[in-house]
Design a protein around this motif. Structure first.
Motif, short mmCIF file in Angstrom:
data_model
loop_
_atom_site.label_atom_id
_atom_site.label_comp_id
_atom_site.label_asym_id
_atom_site.label_seq_id
_atom_site.Cartn_x
_atom_site.Cartn_y
_atom_site.Cartn_z
N ALA A 207 0.66 -1.22 -0.15
CA ALA A 207 0.35 -0.20 -0.42
C ALA A 207 0.56 1.30 -0.24
CB ALA A 207 -0.91 -0.24 1.17
N LEU A 208 2.55 0.89 0.42
CA LEU A 208 3.09 2.31 -0.25
C LEU A 208 3.19 3.01 -1.31
CD1 LEU A 208 5.50 1.25 2.74
CD2 LEU A 208 3.67 2.84 3.31
N ALA A 209 2.74 4.02 -1.62
CA ALA A 209 3.52 4.77 -2.50
C ALA A 209 4.66 4.53 -3.33
CB ALA A 209 3.19 6.40 -2.46
N THR A 210 5.94 4.07 -2.53
CA THR A 210 7.14 3.98 -2.78
C THR A 210 7.50 2.50 -3.06
OG1 THR A 210 7.94 3.77 -0.66
CG2 THR A 210 7.86 5.71 -1.66
N ALA A 211 6.19 1.32 -3.35
CA ALA A 211 7.21 0.05 -2.82
C ALA A 211 6.83 0.38 -4.70
CB ALA A 211 5.37 -0.88 -2.63
N ASP A 212 7.56 -0.45 -4.92
CA ASP A 212 7.95 -1.18 -6.17
C ASP A 212 7.05 -2.48 -6.80
OD1 ASP A 212 8.39 -2.44 -8.58
OD2 ASP A 212 10.23 -2.62 -8.46
N LEU A 213 5.73 -2.57 -7.53
CA LEU A 213 5.35 -3.84 -7.36
C LEU A 213 5.54 -5.05 -8.65
CD1 LEU A 213 1.28 -1.98 -6.25
CD2 LEU A 213 3.66 -3.26 -5.32
N SER A 214 6.63 -3.80 -9.35
CA SER A 214 6.66 -4.53 -10.78
C SER A 214 7.13 -5.75 -10.89
CB SER A 214 8.19 -4.08 -11.61
OG SER A 214 9.78 -3.97 -10.63
N ALA A 215 7.15 -6.70 -11.93
CA ALA A 215 7.88 -7.89 -11.65
C ALA A 215 8.91 -8.44 -11.22
CB ALA A 215 6.96 -8.81 -13.42
N ALA A 216 9.93 -7.46 -11.25
CA ALA A 216 11.44 -7.69 -11.22
C ALA A 216 11.50 -7.12 -9.39
CB ALA A 216 12.57 -7.27 -12.07
N SER A 217 10.87 -6.63 -8.07
CA SER A 217 10.81 -6.08 -7.78
C SER A 217 11.70 -6.91 -6.43
CB SER A 217 9.44 -4.52 -7.12
OG SER A 217 10.14 -4.47 -6.45
N SER A 218 12.68 -5.69 -5.85
CA SER A 218 12.78 -6.99 -4.64
C SER A 218 12.13 -6.67 -3.74
CB SER A 218 14.39 -6.72 -4.47
OG SER A 218 14.65 -4.77 -4.25
N LEU A 219 10.99 -6.36 -3.23
CA LEU A 219 10.69 -6.46 -1.97
C LEU A 219 9.76 -8.10 -2.18
CD1 LEU A 219 8.88 -2.95 -2.38
CD2 LEU A 219 10.44 -4.02 -0.69
N TRP A 220 9.33 -8.10 -3.11
CA TRP A 220 8.79 -9.31 -3.48
C TRP A 220 9.61 -10.30 -2.31
CZ3 TRP A 220 3.68 -9.80 -4.34
CH2 TRP A 220 3.42 -8.83 -5.97
N LYS A 221 8.65 -11.41 -1.82
CA LYS A 221 9.27 -12.76 -0.85
C LYS A 221 8.96 -13.65 -0.64
CE LYS A 221 12.58 -9.56 0.69
NZ LYS A 221 13.92 -9.57 0.50
#
Length: 349
Positions: A207-221
């Protein structure tokens, strides 16, 4: 008072303060429903840890606000308003960017939010009905919404937002969230399948505006068998595999992948895990009570490539639609006339 002040006062008065109206940066109103903080214990699925929807950027939050209605578009801006035609034919990335365009705190509704709401519904003994059978509820044919459009055979497809009876609200009351069962599918962010591996963006950080939601994002765990979050592709992560004609949680290698989707009743999902970590309940991908009553809702998935969730079902989903309904079938670029979205707000009221 201004027109906005009148509108807000009316909504808050009618709902006893359980609904409110927020203005976005364009000065456009949206009717929202605040959802107060819940723990796993509050909804009967675990300990005193807060559900993922109530933790943002490492901080516990007392509530989030979700659109009372499917989004409609006002000058290209998504808004939650009653008696409107739901905005559909939108792909995932556009839905995200349009919700974020509303300004600070605004987001496309996250999967964690949908999971918190579905768990609240079951804990409170009510599964909302809706437009899941061409303008009516499949099991309660007298419950109908106001038609918004029709197909070439004259059947009702979409109904106007919030036009159904109160049983189409999540709490069986005028104050509830409308149309979570059927009508238009809703894109949800923060969850995906990647080649069968269940991946999330932790807590409600999608929900963060700064969150990278792309397919290659490092946020995915990925999720390990003990519920901890690990790097995607790590050994022993939790995946969905089609075994014994049902979707099964596994930590070993997949037995197969394909482009054909399969469906399993939510209550019939299987597991090879010795213990199911509670985070899977908190993200709404596994039932705490296998073979329990989940309203006939199901999980439809393809475990090949990246698959982004849509929730709730559509106007023709009949008995499989509902708050636990989950499809991990679509790629992020897909747009269809039965897929819409719902914006939410994670700022301060």
């Amino acid at each position: 008072m201004t027109n906005f002040a009148d509108f807000k006062a009316a909504i808050e008065g009618i709902s006893g303060g359980k609904n409110t109206v927020l203005l976005d940066k364009f000065g456009l109103p949206s009717v929202v429903v605040p959802i107060n903080k819940l723990t796993y214990k509050d909804v009967g699925v675990g300990d005193d840890t807060v559900l993922p929807a109530f933790k943002l950027d490492g901080v516990e939050k007392p509530y989030f606000c979700i659109g009372k209605y499917h989004d409609t578009l006002v000058n290209g801006v998504p808004c939650s308003l009653p008696m409107q035609t739901p905005a559909v034919n939108v792909n995932f990335d556009t839905a995200v960017s349009q919700s974020r365009s509303k300004g600070e705190g605004w987001t496309l509704a996250t999967n964690a939010m949908y999971a918190a709401i579905q768990l609240w519904c079951r804990a409170n003994g009510f599964m909302p009905r809706g437009n899941n059978n061409y303008g009516a509820d499949h099991a309660h044919a007298w419950e109908k919404g106001t038609p918004a459009n029709y197909d070439s055979n004259g059947k009702v497809n979409l109904t106007l937002t919030g036009s159904g009876p109160v049983s189409w609200n999540h709490n069986n009351d005028l104050t509830g969230i409308a149309d979570l069962n059927g009508n238009a599918w809703e894109w949800a962010t923060g969850l995906r399948l990647m080649d069968g591996e269940i991946q999330i963006i932790q807590h409600n950080d999608a929900a963060l505006a700064t969150a990278d939601l792309s397919a290659a994002s490092s946020l995915w765990k990925a999720i390990a068998a003990d519920g901890s979050l690990v790097a995607p592709g790590s050994s022993g992560t939790i995946k969905l595999d089609w075994r014994g004609n049902k979707w099964t949680l596994v930590t070993d290698a997949l037995t197969g992948q394909g482009e054909d989707g399969h469906g399993t009743g939510f209550n019939a999902l299987a597991t090879t895990l010795s213990a199911v970590p509670q985070i899977l309940y908190g993200i709404g991908v596994y039932p705490q009570e296998p073979n329990g009553d989940y309203g006939g809702d199901d999980v439809w998935a393809i475990n090949k490539g990246e698959r982004i969730p849509v929730r709730g079902g559509g106007w023709g989903s009949t008995s499989s639609a509902g708050v636990f309904k989950l499809s991990l079938h679509n790629v992020r670029s897909y747009a269809g006339g039965d897929i819409g979205r719902r914006s939410a707000f994670v700022g301060s009221l």
